[in-house]
Design a protein around this motif. Structure first.
Motif, mmCIF file in Angstrom:
data_model
loop_
_atom_site.group_PDB
_atom_site.id
_atom_site.type_symbol
_atom_site.label_atom_id
_atom_site.label_comp_id
_atom_site.label_asym_id
_atom_site.label_seq_id
_atom_site.Cartn_x
_atom_site.Cartn_y
_atom_site.Cartn_z
ATOM 1 N N ALA A 208 0.835 -1.205 0.000
ATOM 2 C CA ALA A 208 0.000 0.000 0.000
ATOM 3 C C ALA A 208 0.866 1.251 0.000
ATOM 4 O O ALA A 208 0.519 2.258 -0.626
ATOM 5 N N LEU A 209 2.004 1.178 0.677
ATOM 6 C CA LEU A 209 2.904 2.326 0.722
ATOM 7 C C LEU A 209 3.450 2.654 -0.676
ATOM 8 O O LEU A 209 3.566 3.818 -1.047
ATOM 9 N N THR A 210 3.762 1.625 -1.444
ATOM 10 C CA THR A 210 4.263 1.825 -2.807
ATOM 11 C C THR A 210 3.185 2.464 -3.687
ATOM 12 O O THR A 210 3.471 3.375 -4.462
ATOM 13 N N SER B 203 1.124 7.182 -6.498
ATOM 14 C CA SER B 203 0.002 8.057 -6.861
ATOM 15 C C SER B 203 0.266 9.514 -6.460
ATOM 16 O O SER B 203 -0.150 10.426 -7.163
ATOM 17 N N LEU B 204 0.960 9.736 -5.362
ATOM 18 C CA LEU B 204 1.237 11.106 -4.935
ATOM 19 C C LEU B 204 2.341 11.767 -5.746
ATOM 20 O O LEU B 204 2.315 12.971 -5.974
ATOM 21 N N SER B 205 3.316 10.979 -6.191
ATOM 22 C CA SER B 205 4.461 11.568 -6.888
ATOM 23 C C SER B 205 4.372 11.469 -8.407
ATOM 24 O O SER B 205 5.195 12.041 -9.106
ATOM 25 N N GLY B 206 3.395 10.746 -8.916
ATOM 26 C CA GLY B 206 3.241 10.621 -10.360
ATOM 27 C C GLY B 206 4.181 9.606 -10.994
ATOM 28 O O GLY B 206 4.354 9.577 -12.199
ATOM 29 N N ILE B 207 4.792 8.753 -10.178
ATOM 30 C CA ILE B 207 5.676 7.708 -10.689
ATOM 31 C C ILE B 207 4.818 6.489 -11.031
ATOM 32 O O ILE B 207 3.796 6.227 -10.388
ATOM 33 N N SER B 208 5.227 5.744 -12.042
ATOM 34 C CA SER B 208 4.496 4.555 -12.454
ATOM 35 C C SER B 208 4.432 3.546 -11.302
ATOM 36 O O SER B 208 5.453 3.085 -10.800
ATOM 37 N N ILE B 209 3.204 3.200 -10.906
ATOM 38 C CA ILE B 209 3.017 2.263 -9.796
ATOM 39 C C ILE B 209 3.525 0.878 -10.170
ATOM 40 O O ILE B 209 4.150 0.201 -9.355
ATOM 41 N N SER B 210 3.301 0.458 -11.407
ATOM 42 C CA SER B 210 3.760 -0.876 -11.811
ATOM 43 C C SER B 210 5.282 -0.975 -11.775
ATOM 44 O O SER B 210 5.837 -1.996 -11.356
ATOM 45 N N LYS B 211 5.971 0.088 -12.177
ATOM 46 C CA LYS B 211 7.436 0.062 -12.124
ATOM 47 C C LYS B 211 7.934 0.036 -10.685
ATOM 48 O O LYS B 211 8.920 -0.617 -10.367
#
Length: 73
Positions: free
Chosen positions: A14-16, A21-29
């Motif tokens: 959940a932390l990832t 989502s907050l930083s705009g980085i790809s969640i899958s990566k």
């Protein structure tokens, strides 16, 4: 306490998802990138406990095989 570090790395975390989502980085990566470090930490903890038990058997739990889970001689 140490396993908390592994819990944050190994998916699904959940932390990832929150960080992505907050930083705009790809969640899958982020999730894929946490697999290898998480596995390395898990194996390291397992090996550490195994070696500590071999070096000092008093650190290991003392349960006879005949008493554990109904095993018989």
């Amino acid at each position: 306490m140490a396993i908390g570090a592994v819990d944050m790395l190994i998916p699904p975390s959940a932390l990832t998802v929150l960080l992505g989502s907050l930083s705009g980085i790809s969640i899958s990566k982020l999730l894929i990138g946490g697999v290898v470090p998480g596995l390395i930490l898990s194996i390291s903890f397992r090996d550490l406990h195994h070696r500590a038990g071999q070096d000092d058997p008093a650190l290991a739990p003392t349960v006879a095989f005949t008493e554990h889970r109904g095993w018989k001689k």
